[in-house]
Write a protein that holds these residues in place. Structure first.
Motif, short mmCIF file in Angstrom:
data_model
loop_
_atom_site.label_atom_id
_atom_site.label_comp_id
_atom_site.label_asym_id
_atom_site.label_seq_id
_atom_site.Cartn_x
_atom_site.Cartn_y
_atom_site.Cartn_z
N UNK A 78 2.68 -5.36 7.85
CA UNK A 78 1.70 -5.41 6.48
C UNK A 78 0.95 -3.69 6.96
N UNK A 79 0.77 -3.50 5.78
CA UNK A 79 0.05 -2.09 5.59
C UNK A 79 -1.56 -2.20 5.50
N UNK A 80 -2.18 -1.42 6.28
CA UNK A 80 -3.47 -1.32 6.36
C UNK A 80 -4.23 -0.60 5.40
N UNK A 81 -5.17 -1.47 4.48
CA UNK A 81 -5.93 -0.55 3.43
C UNK A 81 -7.41 -0.36 3.71
N UNK A 82 -7.98 0.72 3.53
CA UNK A 82 -9.12 0.91 3.60
C UNK A 82 -9.90 1.35 2.05
N UNK A 122 -3.66 -12.46 -2.23
CA UNK A 122 -2.44 -13.05 -2.70
C UNK A 122 -1.17 -12.14 -2.17
N UNK A 123 -1.46 -11.28 -1.43
CA UNK A 123 -0.30 -10.37 -1.05
C UNK A 123 -0.65 -10.05 0.54
N UNK A 124 -0.98 -11.21 1.07
CA UNK A 124 -1.23 -11.13 2.66
C UNK A 124 -0.01 -10.74 3.34
N UNK A 125 1.22 -10.81 2.81
CA UNK A 125 2.64 -10.72 3.62
C UNK A 125 2.74 -9.18 3.45
N UNK A 126 1.96 -8.39 2.62
CA UNK A 126 2.34 -6.94 2.47
C UNK A 126 1.21 -6.08 2.92
N UNK A 127 -0.05 -6.42 2.61
CA UNK A 127 -1.22 -5.81 3.11
C UNK A 127 -2.25 -6.33 3.83
N UNK A 128 -2.91 -5.65 4.37
CA UNK A 128 -4.31 -6.32 5.12
C UNK A 128 -5.37 -5.15 5.11
N UNK A 129 -6.74 -5.86 4.82
CA UNK A 129 -7.71 -4.92 4.81
C UNK A 129 -8.30 -4.68 5.95
N UNK A 130 -8.30 -3.40 6.39
CA UNK A 130 -8.57 -2.94 7.66
C UNK A 130 -10.11 -2.43 7.86
N UNK A 185 -3.46 2.98 3.20
CA UNK A 185 -3.49 3.15 2.03
C UNK A 185 -4.89 3.35 1.88
N UNK A 186 -5.70 4.27 1.17
CA UNK A 186 -6.96 4.51 0.56
C UNK A 186 -7.20 3.92 -0.83
N UNK A 187 -8.03 3.03 -0.95
CA UNK A 187 -8.35 2.43 -2.40
C UNK A 187 -9.66 3.08 -2.62
N UNK A 188 -9.84 4.04 -3.72
CA UNK A 188 -11.15 4.71 -4.11
C UNK A 188 -11.60 3.98 -5.14
N UNK A 189 -12.70 3.38 -4.55
CA UNK A 189 -13.63 2.77 -5.77
C UNK A 189 -15.04 3.09 -5.92
#
Length: 366
Positions: free
Chosen positions: A14-18, A36-44, A80-84
């Protein structure tokens, strides 16, 4: 904005998301999608300028929290950085995330507020090899992708395009999935002030209309002749804008009011065919859009599909990083932003011109 198909991940992990910003978009949109995409990503890692909000939201997903952009970007678990964050911080944070060497950046729309910012993002994205995906969720919606498969020559022949949005205030949807609400009270705007009108159209176009403007651009690749024919504010929040661009008439309508029945539609009409795409409201995790494509001889419908555009954009990020898809071309994103900014500016001026008889001459020229 990086178009190289280079495998960059082990597909079995899984890829870590910030997250930069832990407000309603993060809480009510992205966290449920990633769940719903826990097999692909994890929020770190979750960052917010309010440490209490960051800690509370991070606690929901077992992530680290902070109130520092630099701390999040230095976190090696964030890939992966999510800018919100608010619009004015997007460009600076996208560039910083690219320079930090992350695998990808997802930036909420708009990813910049000027052509100069957009060009700089493109330059740094290419230099660092970090793809930038703009969170225009409708372009990733399986219903919209089905429309692209159905519409034949409609993008070349369409003469009329309409985006119509009727919604209750965001709070109606946000509050169902938002744990920490910090909604400031807003003063009643003075629409007799030209500066207020300009700012309002900039906010409405770059904040709401921009959801559908990348879709409009599929039918209007050239907009150097853009002319706003009519623009007015629909109180308490909304707009009515009619324009011509690329030989097409475009109508954009929005009303955020006390409605019980939300509706969000995108339509295109040509001499021999027509298309209507019905989207779920923002903040609603309720499946994909539905498309209807009609000609004299037939009517075809597609959707709803199992996932929506919010989930679709995250799936696309995974595919881009894995090397099985490409990020949108830099020039496409720059032109989409330029289209939005040009409409916002021209609509503001057209609305002020409509108010001119009620204004003093010096106010109308201000």
């Amino acid at each position: 904005m990086n178009n190289q198909k280079i495998p960059r991940i082990n597909k079995n992990r899984r890829l870590g998301v910030g997250f930069l910003g832990a407000g309603p978009v993060t809480q009510a949109i992205h966290l449920p999608s990633l769940a719903r995409l826990g097999d692909l990503f994890t929020v770190s890692h979750v960052m917010d300028v309010n440490p209490a909000v960051a800690e509370s939201v991070a606690g929901r997903v077992g992530a680290r929290s902070s109130s520092s952009v630099e701390e999040l970007l230095a976190d090696e678990s964030v890939e992966v950085v999510a800018i919100c964050s608010p619009h004015q911080f997007h460009a600076e944070q996208v560039i910083a995330a690219c320079r930090a060497g992350k695998k990808a950046v997802l930036c909420e729309k708009p990813f910049a507020v000027s052509a100069e910012e957009a060009a700089k993002i493109s330059e740094v994205s290419a230099e660092m090899g970090v793809p930038v995906i703009v969170g225009a969720m409708h372009t990733f919606d399986p219903g919209w992708l089905a429309a692209e498969e159905l519409w034949g020559d409609l993008p070349d022949t369409a003469h009329y395009i309409r985006s119509s949005i009727v919604l209750p205030p965001n709070a109606r949807f946000e509050d169902f999935a938002t744990e920490v609400i910090t909604r400031p009270s807003m003063p009643k705007p003075d629409y007799s002030d030209p500066a207020v009108v300009r700012a309002r159209f900039e906010g409405m176009v770059l904040g709401l209309a921009i959801h559908d403007l990348p879709l409009v651009r599929r039918f209007v690749p050239r907009f150097d002749d853009l002319q706003v024919l009519h623009a007015a504010i629909a109180k308490p929040f909304g707009y009515s804008i009619t324009l011509r661009a690329g030989g097409r008439t475009i109508e954009m309508l929005a009303s955020i009011n006390r409605t019980w029945k939300p509706e969000w539609t995108f339509e295109a009409y040509g001499p021999a065919s027509a298309m209507k795409v019905t989207f779920s409201p923002s903040y609603v995790q309720a499946g994909s859009a539905v498309v209807e494509y009609t000609t004299e001889a037939r009517k075809v419908a597609a959707g709803p599909f199992k996932h929506n555009g919010y989930e679709g954009e995250w799936r696309h990020i995974w595919d881009v990083i894995a090397g099985s898809a490409t990020a949108p071309a830099a020039q496409t994103l720059i032109d989409d932003l330029g289209f939005a900014i040009k409409i916002a500016n021209a609509a503001g001026e057209a609305a002020i011109a409509g108010l001119a008889p009620a204004l003093k001459p010096e106010e109308a020229r201000a």
